[in-house]
Structures are given as C-alpha cells and as structure tokens.
Design a protein around this motif. Structure first.
Motif, PDB file in Angstrom:
ATOM      1  N   GLY A   1     103.096  16.973 -63.561  1.00  7.48           N
ATOM      2  CA  GLY A   1     103.970  16.606 -64.668  1.00  7.48           C
ATOM      3  C   GLY A   1     104.762  15.343 -64.427  1.00  7.48           C
ATOM      4  O   GLY A   1     105.863  15.178 -64.958  1.00  7.48           O
ATOM      5  N   ILE A   2     104.237  14.432 -63.614  1.00  5.42           N
ATOM      6  CA  ILE A   2     104.958  13.195 -63.327  1.00  5.42           C
ATOM      7  C   ILE A   2     104.154  11.986 -63.797  1.00  5.42           C
ATOM      8  O   ILE A   2     102.925  12.026 -63.907  1.00  5.42           O
ATOM      9  CB  ILE A   2     105.282  13.058 -61.820  1.00  5.42           C
ATOM     10  CG1 ILE A   2     104.002  13.000 -60.980  1.00  5.42           C
ATOM     11  CG2 ILE A   2     106.172  14.196 -61.356  1.00  5.42           C
ATOM     12  CD1 ILE A   2     104.272  12.773 -59.499  1.00  5.42           C
ATOM     13  N   CYS A   3     104.885  10.917 -64.106  1.00  5.40           N
ATOM     14  CA  CYS A   3     104.257   9.652 -64.492  1.00  5.40           C
ATOM     15  C   CYS A   3     104.623   8.596 -63.458  1.00  5.40           C
ATOM     16  O   CYS A   3     105.442   8.840 -62.556  1.00  5.40           O
ATOM     17  CB  CYS A   3     104.709   9.230 -65.887  1.00  5.40           C
ATOM     18  SG  CYS A   3     106.481   8.907 -66.020  1.00  5.40           S
ATOM     19  N   GLU A   4     104.061   7.415 -63.602  1.00  8.25           N
ATOM     20  CA  GLU A   4     104.267   6.386 -62.583  1.00  8.25           C
ATOM     21  C   GLU A   4     105.737   5.997 -62.444  1.00  8.25           C
ATOM     22  O   GLU A   4     106.225   5.746 -61.338  1.00  8.25           O
ATOM     23  CB  GLU A   4     103.423   5.149 -62.903  1.00  8.25           C
ATOM     24  CG  GLU A   4     103.469   4.100 -61.802  1.00  8.25           C
ATOM     25  CD  GLU A   4     102.458   2.986 -61.982  1.00  8.25           C
ATOM     26  OE1 GLU A   4     102.257   2.219 -61.029  1.00  8.25           O
ATOM     27  OE2 GLU A   4     101.862   2.891 -63.079  1.00  8.25           O
ATOM     28  N   GLU A   5     106.471   5.992 -63.547  1.00 10.17           N
ATOM     29  CA  GLU A   5     107.875   5.612 -63.489  1.00 10.17           C
ATOM     30  C   GLU A   5     108.710   6.590 -62.660  1.00 10.17           C
ATOM     31  O   GLU A   5     109.749   6.222 -62.097  1.00 10.17           O
ATOM     32  CB  GLU A   5     108.448   5.520 -64.905  1.00 10.17           C
ATOM     33  CG  GLU A   5     109.841   4.916 -64.950  1.00 10.17           C
ATOM     34  CD  GLU A   5     110.345   4.715 -66.369  1.00 10.17           C
ATOM     35  OE1 GLU A   5     111.572   4.577 -66.534  1.00 10.17           O
ATOM     36  OE2 GLU A   5     109.519   4.703 -67.307  1.00 10.17           O
ATOM     37  N   ASP A   6     108.232   7.844 -62.546  1.00 10.10           N
ATOM     38  CA  ASP A   6     108.980   8.842 -61.772  1.00 10.10           C
ATOM     39  C   ASP A   6     109.052   8.515 -60.286  1.00 10.10           C
ATOM     40  O   ASP A   6     109.918   9.038 -59.570  1.00 10.10           O
ATOM     41  CB  ASP A   6     108.363  10.235 -61.965  1.00 10.10           C
ATOM     42  CG  ASP A   6     108.572  10.777 -63.367  1.00 10.10           C
ATOM     43  OD1 ASP A   6     109.597  10.434 -63.983  1.00 10.10           O
ATOM     44  OD2 ASP A   6     107.707  11.531 -63.854  1.00 10.10           O
ATOM     45  N   PHE A   7     108.164   7.645 -59.802  1.00  8.41           N
ATOM     46  CA  PHE A   7     108.239   7.242 -58.396  1.00  8.41           C
ATOM     47  C   PHE A   7     109.516   6.445 -58.102  1.00  8.41           C
ATOM     48  O   PHE A   7     109.934   6.344 -56.946  1.00  8.41           O
ATOM     49  CB  PHE A   7     107.008   6.403 -58.004  1.00  8.41           C
ATOM     50  CG  PHE A   7     105.763   7.221 -57.804  1.00  8.41           C
ATOM     51  CD1 PHE A   7     105.474   7.794 -56.576  1.00  8.41           C
ATOM     52  CD2 PHE A   7     104.882   7.425 -58.848  1.00  8.41           C
ATOM     53  CE1 PHE A   7     104.341   8.560 -56.388  1.00  8.41           C
ATOM     54  CE2 PHE A   7     103.729   8.187 -58.670  1.00  8.41           C
ATOM     55  CZ  PHE A   7     103.460   8.755 -57.438  1.00  8.41           C
ATOM     56  N   LEU A   8     110.138   5.905 -59.159  1.00  5.76           N
ATOM     57  CA  LEU A   8     111.375   5.158 -58.968  1.00  5.76           C
ATOM     58  C   LEU A   8     112.492   6.061 -58.456  1.00  5.76           C
ATOM     59  O   LEU A   8     113.428   5.590 -57.789  1.00  5.76           O
ATOM     60  CB  LEU A   8     111.801   4.497 -60.284  1.00  5.76           C
ATOM     61  CG  LEU A   8     110.842   3.458 -60.872  1.00  5.76           C
ATOM     62  CD1 LEU A   8     111.354   2.983 -62.219  1.00  5.76           C
ATOM     63  CD2 LEU A   8     110.665   2.282 -59.920  1.00  5.76           C
ATOM     64  N   SER A   9     112.431   7.345 -58.785  1.00  7.88           N
ATOM     65  CA  SER A   9     113.456   8.298 -58.329  1.00  7.88           C
ATOM     66  C   SER A   9     112.803   9.396 -57.495  1.00  7.88           C
ATOM     67  O   SER A   9     112.992  10.580 -57.748  1.00  7.88           O
ATOM     68  CB  SER A   9     114.214   8.889 -59.520  1.00  7.88           C
ATOM     69  OG  SER A   9     113.308   9.417 -60.477  1.00  7.88           O
ATOM     70  N   ALA A  10     112.029   8.960 -56.512  1.00 11.53           N
ATOM     71  CA  ALA A  10     111.327   9.913 -55.643  1.00 11.53           C
ATOM     72  C   ALA A  10     111.603   9.583 -54.181  1.00 11.53           C
ATOM     73  O   ALA A  10     111.890   8.432 -53.831  1.00 11.53           O
ATOM     74  CB  ALA A  10     109.825   9.874 -55.910  1.00 11.53           C
ATOM     75  N   GLU A  11     111.535  10.605 -53.348  1.00  8.82           N
ATOM     76  CA  GLU A  11     111.525  10.428 -51.893  1.00  8.82           C
ATOM     77  C   GLU A  11     110.282  11.118 -51.386  1.00  8.82           C
ATOM     78  O   GLU A  11     110.240  12.347 -51.288  1.00  8.82           O
ATOM     79  CB  GLU A  11     112.789  11.033 -51.263  1.00  8.82           C
ATOM     80  CG  GLU A  11     114.054  10.276 -51.581  1.00  8.82           C
ATOM     81  CD  GLU A  11     115.283  10.871 -50.909  1.00  8.82           C
ATOM     82  OE1 GLU A  11     115.173  11.955 -50.313  1.00  8.82           O
ATOM     83  OE2 GLU A  11     116.362  10.243 -50.993  1.00  8.82           O
ATOM     84  N   LEU A  12     109.258  10.339 -51.089  1.00  7.74           N
ATOM     85  CA  LEU A  12     107.964  10.879 -50.672  1.00  7.74           C
ATOM     86  C   LEU A  12     107.569  10.266 -49.337  1.00  7.74           C
ATOM     87  O   LEU A  12     107.630   9.043 -49.160  1.00  7.74           O
ATOM     88  CB  LEU A  12     106.894  10.600 -51.732  1.00  7.74           C
ATOM     89  CG  LEU A  12     107.078  11.340 -53.063  1.00  7.74           C
ATOM     90  CD1 LEU A  12     106.139  10.784 -54.119  1.00  7.74           C
ATOM     91  CD2 LEU A  12     106.858  12.837 -52.884  1.00  7.74           C
TER      92      LEU A  12
END
Length: 457
Positions: free
Chosen positions: A228-239
């Motif tokens: 349920g994630i899109c590319e923009e969600d990586f901006l607020s991710a810690e992976l």
C-alpha cells in the motif's frame, strides 16, 4: 606461575559441567534476540515486550517514582530506558547504570532511492556507521524498517528473513574483469555510490503504452499492491539493508557464535537479562541507546537530554538534587572490544588485548592514539569494579582496541562520564567487528551477564 603474577583465565578451561550448561543455555536465549532484533527499532520493541512481561510499566515525565517501581521509557521506538527503583537512598547511593547501544553498521536506502538502469530496478543507498564497503557485496540482504504513508499510517517492513522471502543484493565485479579494481586500495574497491541494491528484473506488461513497460513500473505496482505504498512514501521512510544470515555456531566444539549485529546487541542482552534476574536494593537503570555508530547524536542517541531528564525525574521524586545523584552514580558502558585475532597479530598488542573465552573485557580507556576522545576511568573506580567482580565470581580481563598507533575507537562512555558519573567500558571481545558476520564466544557473553549482575548487587 606465581600467584603474585597476573594471568588471564580461559572460562571453558575452568568451567564444570553445570557451568558449561549455563553458558550454552544462556546463548540460546541470546540467539533468539540477535536473530529477531536486527535494527534498533526491532531491539527496542523486543526489550519493551520482555520488560512488560517482567511487570515494567511505561513512564511519563511528571510522574513521581517510589521504591519498588519498575518502569521503562520508550524514546521514539529506537531508544529505551529501564529503571528499577530501589529501597536505598538515591542521594547517598546514586544509580547503578548500564548503557549499551542497539544500532549497528548497515546500509540505508536514500530518500529517493528507486531507479532503473539497463533493464534492472535498483535502489540508491547511504551506508550507516563504519563499514568496510567491499564486505557488503555479493551477500544476501534483508530489508527492515518502517514506512510512514501520507495519511500517517505506518508500514513495518521485514523482508528477507523467512526462507520463503526474496532477498536483496549488491553486485560485485567478476575476477575475470577486475584488473583495474584489483589495483585500487582495498578501501576503494567499492565506492559508497556503488552500493546499489538489486530489486527486480521483470518489466510491467499490463501497460498499454510502450513507455510504461519498465521494470521500475512493475516494482512500483508490486509495492502498492503488497504494502500500500507509493514512491513518494520513501520520503518518510527509514529502511535498512542488513545481512539475511541467521546466528550460527562456529567450529566443531560450538563454543563460538557468528551473527550480524553482535556490536553492540551482545552487550544489550546481558544488561537487560541481568536487570530482570536481580532485585537490588539500589536504584538501577539500563540504557539502550541509538546512533552510537554515528557519534551518539540526535534525540535517540546517548547525548540526548532524555538521559539527564530521567535522572532529574528520579532525583525530584526523592527530594534530592540531580547533581548529588549523578556524583554518587556508577556506570558500566557496555560495548564490545576487538578480540585478539591470530590472523592479524600485527595490529594487536598481546599483553593488552582481549581474548575470546577469557571473560568480559574491561577497557579502562578508549579513544585513538593519545587517548583522544576517550573516557579514562579512574584507578579508584577500577579498584571498586575489581572488588565487585571478585565478590560475584566474575571472570574478566582487560584490553585496548589494538596497538596505540594502529587506530582506535570510541563508545558512549565519555558522554556519561562528562555528566560527573564514574564510568568504565566493559563488553564482549568480537572478531571481524563491523562486518556483516561477527564472531563472539558464548563464554564471554555469559561472563558479561554475571558481571552486570554483580554490578547491580
């Protein structure tokens, strides 16, 4: 040798059958922890769950503490404090503190990571902590962390640990074509920008237009459908990418254990289990900190004001000054040291190295070369620690991190000592420190557990 001389003791050589069983049984509990907590987020959650089972309750600032209270403070899911309030006078006895860190070197995804090159979907990374970059290529990697979506919901990620999961990968150059790479210094064989993660190779075939038939497009659809994630969600991710290896015994006798992240979760685990197993009269605190590998910075690092805020809260609860409590407190900074490696004798000083299976390792001072950036524990505090360990039957040793001019390293000890708290480093000797697969002795792990118990008593 005369009894007047100093000699290290091999734990296994001295251990009877019951002690050997205790060592190996304790290591099995640790195995579950080290395999199940590969990031600071996961370690924090693991410890919080264990603390709740032991009757610990969440602490909120403004709450007055009293003798017998068992509380924990979870700081942003990446740093946790466990406090057991004793019956003694905190103004006269201070706090017995054990501080370890739960972050480890790894490879993090950048905030805009995804791209495609020549039919391969890849991700850009930024390594975290002191790694030797070449060691992270051509090994299976697992993806761990959290993604915060636009609506504020959080997706927890752990892909690559289950046998049915895919893993991720950083490629290296085949030896047949590596003449130019081989001519480079070892540290330059792979650059930071070369640590790109392989994510996929199948193009998106549902698209009606040819321009959408890309591997990256297929990857984006998979991420959206499964998570349920899109590319923009990586901006607020810690992976983070961490080794997908499980902890395994080393050698025919199984006395050693290899795993990712011994530094420093091999010290965090004994700190917690010793706290849970003891019921001391004194007030005790276990600190599991984040960000040690990058200087203990930020709101979840050891330099955060949260540490002093909690001491202030304890002091206020009993009507004494925080300065008085800190002056009377004692701390073991529980962090690993470099174990003596027979393959690399040239960087070790044999008399002042920590050896596998010779017990917990005390490091009176850390730092580099001229003790730069070091806490140097006083002789008086070292004498106090000696007496504690002798009373507790602890087998321990002392050592530095290599030869004087060979390099060096630091721990959280200096930040705690700067607050007027007597502090000394203690930990487990580690082989191949900061590599994807480090090695420790089960005997040293167990002796550190006994050392922390003795300290709390």
């Amino acid at each position: 040798m005369s009894d007047l001389a100093y000699k290290r003791t091999n734990v296994y050589e001295k251990a009877d059958e019951s002690t050997m069983k205790a060592i190996f049984d304790y290591a099995e509990g640790y195995r579950k922890f080290i395999d199940g907590a590969k990031t600071e987020r996961e370690a924090c959650a693991f410890v919080e769950k264990a603390a709740k089972k032991q009757g610990y309750k969440p602490f909120a600032f403004g709450k007055k503490l009293k003798p017998g209270d068992k509380v924990y403070y979870n700081n942003r899911g990446k740093n946790i404090y466990l406090i057991r309030v004793g019956s003694g006078n905190i103004g006269e006895e201070g706090i017995r503190i054990v501080a370890a860190h739960i972050d480890s070197p790894r490879v993090d995804l950048k905030q805009v990571p995804l791209y495609e090159s020549d039919g391969v979907a890849l991700a850009k990374t930024h390594y975290y902590g002191g790694i030797r970059k070449y060691q992270w290529a051509a090994i299976p990697l697992a993806l761990h962390g959290a993604v915060v979506r636009a609506d504020g919901s959080v997706v927890e990620v752990a892909i690559g640990e289950d046998e049915a999961d895919p893993v991720f990968y950083i490629s290296d150059l085949l030896p047949h074509l590596a003449a130019k790479q081989n001519a480079k210094p070892l540290g330059e064989g792979l650059a930071g920008e070369d640590l790109n993660i392989w994510l996929g190779n199948i193009p998106y075939t549902v698209a009606e237009e040819e321009k959408d038939r890309t591997v990256k497009e297929n990857l984006l659809h998979i991420l959206h459908e499964k998570y349920g994630i899109c590319e923009e969600d990586f901006l607020s991710a810690e992976l983070s990418l961490v080794p997908a290896f499980k902890a395994r015994d080393i050698g025919f006798d199984r006395g050693l254990m290899a795993a990712y992240g011994h530094d420093d979760r091999v010290c965090a685990y004994p700190a917690c289990t010793a706290l849970f197993d003891e019921n001391p009269d004194k007030t005790v605190m276990v600190v599991l900190a984040d960000k040690e590998e990058i200087g203990s910075e930020g709101s979840t690092g050891m330099q955060s004001a949260v540490f002093t805020d909690l001491i202030d809260a304890l002091a206020s609860s009993f009507g004494v000054s925080s300065a008085q409590v800190r002056a009377k407190s004692r701390c073991l900074s529980a962090d690993v040291n470099a174990g003596y490696d027979p393959n690399f004798k040239d960087v070790c000083e044999p008399l002042n190295s920590t050896y596998l299976s010779c017990g917990a390792g005390i490091t009176k001072f850390t730092g580099a070369r001229g003790k730069s950036g070091s806490n140097d524990a006083s002789a008086e505090f070292m004498g106090e620690i000696r007496r504690m360990f002798a009373a507790g039957g602890v087998i321990w040793q002392t050592g530095e991190l290599g030869k004087v001019d060979a390099g060096g390293g630091g721990t959280v000890a200096k930040f705690i000592a700067n607050m007027n708290i007597d502090t000394v480093d203690i930990g487990v000797p580690v082989i191949s420190m900061h590599s994807p697969y480090e090695v420790i002795s089960k005997a040293d792990l167990y002796e550190l557990y006994l050392a922390v118990r003795a300290f709390f008593k």
